[in-house]
Scaffold this motif. Structure first.
Motif, PDB file in Angstrom:
ATOM      1  N   PRO A 194       0.846  -1.257  -0.077  1.00  0.00           N
ATOM      2  CA  PRO A 194      -0.041   0.045   0.099  1.00  0.00           C
ATOM      3  C   PRO A 194       0.679   1.136   0.094  1.00  0.00           C
ATOM      4  O   PRO A 194       0.408   2.332  -0.358  1.00  0.00           O
ATOM      5  N   LEU A 195       2.110   1.365   0.538  1.00  0.00           N
ATOM      6  CA  LEU A 195       2.932   2.598   0.598  1.00  0.00           C
ATOM      7  C   LEU A 195       3.666   2.667  -0.942  1.00  0.00           C
ATOM      8  O   LEU A 195       4.387   3.597  -0.922  1.00  0.00           O
ATOM      9  N   LEU A 196       3.664   1.616  -1.550  1.00  0.00           N
ATOM     10  CA  LEU A 196       4.603   1.703  -2.836  1.00  0.00           C
ATOM     11  C   LEU A 196       4.409   2.699  -3.738  1.00  0.00           C
ATOM     12  O   LEU A 196       5.342   3.385  -3.966  1.00  0.00           O
ATOM     13  N   GLY A 197       3.311   3.070  -4.108  1.00  0.00           N
ATOM     14  CA  GLY A 197       2.920   4.223  -5.028  1.00  0.00           C
ATOM     15  C   GLY A 197       3.812   5.554  -4.474  1.00  0.00           C
ATOM     16  O   GLY A 197       4.410   6.164  -5.451  1.00  0.00           O
ATOM     17  N   GLY A 198       3.492   5.746  -3.250  1.00  0.00           N
ATOM     18  CA  GLY A 198       3.840   6.690  -2.449  1.00  0.00           C
ATOM     19  C   GLY A 198       5.488   6.750  -2.736  1.00  0.00           C
ATOM     20  O   GLY A 198       6.215   7.849  -2.817  1.00  0.00           O
ATOM     21  N   PHE A 199       5.870   5.658  -2.375  1.00  0.00           N
ATOM     22  CA  PHE A 199       7.613   5.446  -2.347  1.00  0.00           C
ATOM     23  C   PHE A 199       7.959   5.903  -3.650  1.00  0.00           C
ATOM     24  O   PHE A 199       9.293   6.368  -3.862  1.00  0.00           O
ATOM     25  N   ILE A 200       7.484   5.603  -4.866  1.00  0.00           N
ATOM     26  CA  ILE A 200       8.182   5.454  -5.973  1.00  0.00           C
ATOM     27  C   ILE A 200       8.043   7.093  -6.467  1.00  0.00           C
ATOM     28  O   ILE A 200       9.062   7.518  -6.997  1.00  0.00           O
ATOM     29  N   LYS A 242       2.248   0.363 -13.755  1.00  0.00           N
ATOM     30  CA  LYS A 242       1.718  -0.974 -13.692  1.00  0.00           C
ATOM     31  C   LYS A 242       0.754  -1.208 -12.395  1.00  0.00           C
ATOM     32  O   LYS A 242      -0.292  -1.544 -12.274  1.00  0.00           O
ATOM     33  N   ILE A 243       1.482  -0.754 -11.121  1.00  0.00           N
ATOM     34  CA  ILE A 243       0.558  -0.939  -9.922  1.00  0.00           C
ATOM     35  C   ILE A 243      -0.480   0.042  -9.817  1.00  0.00           C
ATOM     36  O   ILE A 243      -1.432  -0.403  -9.168  1.00  0.00           O
ATOM     37  N   GLU A 244      -0.505   1.303 -10.555  1.00  0.00           N
ATOM     38  CA  GLU A 244      -1.894   2.102 -10.413  1.00  0.00           C
ATOM     39  C   GLU A 244      -2.735   1.526 -11.600  1.00  0.00           C
ATOM     40  O   GLU A 244      -3.927   2.152 -11.775  1.00  0.00           O
TER      41      GLU A 244
END
Ligand code: SAM
Length: 246
Positions: A194-200, A242-244
């Protein structure tokens, strides 16, 4: 402001644990015997014992001053039987087969690699490794892949605008890793953390800042670095899309 989680201990006491420490601890297997290398304040060992995750922890630190904080905390809580405190460098104060789990958190990725490199026999007797590099996480992943570790899982924690990466590894041969996955752990992508988008987005922001600084520099080194950064930016953007689901 940092976010703390209040954990109640026996005898009307409580301790505060940050999201980062809680995420590290979530990777510790139940009933393991743990070495916490570079323990400093001793929060990880105390939490593991108090929550019944482990019955024995060896808490080490290279700094006498740091270790004294743990010694004092352990004494205060009467946990001397469960937490052994040792002053020394890395795994040099741990015997072979003494622990099955090792935590090295809150240090740079290169230092973590150096600590592993210096005690291969002890390392070979340990099953679970939990690393939390403060910087140079891609260098640490590169070290692990090259030196007989398999990255099994990864975690992320956020405190305000800071992200912390946690790597859970075991000894074993690693399969090939794509360049972008040294930067962003493959497991984080697979499980759509869940934190990956913000991290990228945060990482892309950092790359953009560096790009701005070197964009007009004329040296060959700067131009090559600029190209490298743009390539990594594109790869990160691709993972983000991809993740979004775009
Ligand atoms: C920033 S603190 C991290 C404390 C705790 N592990 C955490 O994650 O909150 C880093 C600690 O690692 C210790 N340290 C640095 N190099 C070390 C080494 N080679 N062996 C053992 N401890 C070390 C430092 O003295 C310091 O107390």
């Amino acid at each position: 402001m940092r976010i703390f989680n209040y954990i109640y201990l026996k005898g009307d006491r409580y301790m505060k644990l940050s999201n980062r420490l809680l995420e590290i601890i979530s990777f510790v297997p139940q009933d393991s015997i743990v070495a916490d290398i570079g323990t400093d304040h001793g929060y990880i060992p105390v939490y593991l014992i108090e929550q019944g995750i482990s019955n024995r922890v060896i808490a080490t630190d290279i700094s006498k001053k740091s270790l004294e904080k743990t010694i004092e905390y352990v004494r205060e809580l009467g946990l001397e039987k469960n937490i052994d405190t040792r002053l020394g460098d890395g795994f040099k104060v741990i015997e072979e087969d003494e622990v099955d789990t090792a935590i090295i958190a809150g240090m740079g990725g290169i230092l973590i690699g150096d600590i592993l490199e210096e005690s291969v026999e002890v390392i070979d007797s340990i099953t679970h490794f939990i690393f939390q590099p403060m910087v140079a996480s891609s260098e640490l992943r590169r070290y692990l892949v090259k030196n007989g570790f398999q990255i099994i899982d990864e975690g992320l924690a956020r405190e305000d605008d800071k992200f912390y990466e946690i790597i859970y590894a075991k000894r074993g041969k690693s399969s090939e890793i794509e360049e972008v996955n040294y930067e962003i752990g493959e497991r984080l992508i697979e499980k759509k953390h869940p934190l990956l988008g913000g991290f990228i987005k945060y990482k892309i922001g950092l790359l953009d800042k560096i790009s701005e600084e070197i964009k007009y520099k004329d040296s060959l080194k700067s131009r090559n670095r600029y190209i490298e950064i743009q390539k990594m930016r594109d790869s990160l953007q691709e993972v983000l899309s991809k993740i979004e689901g775009n």
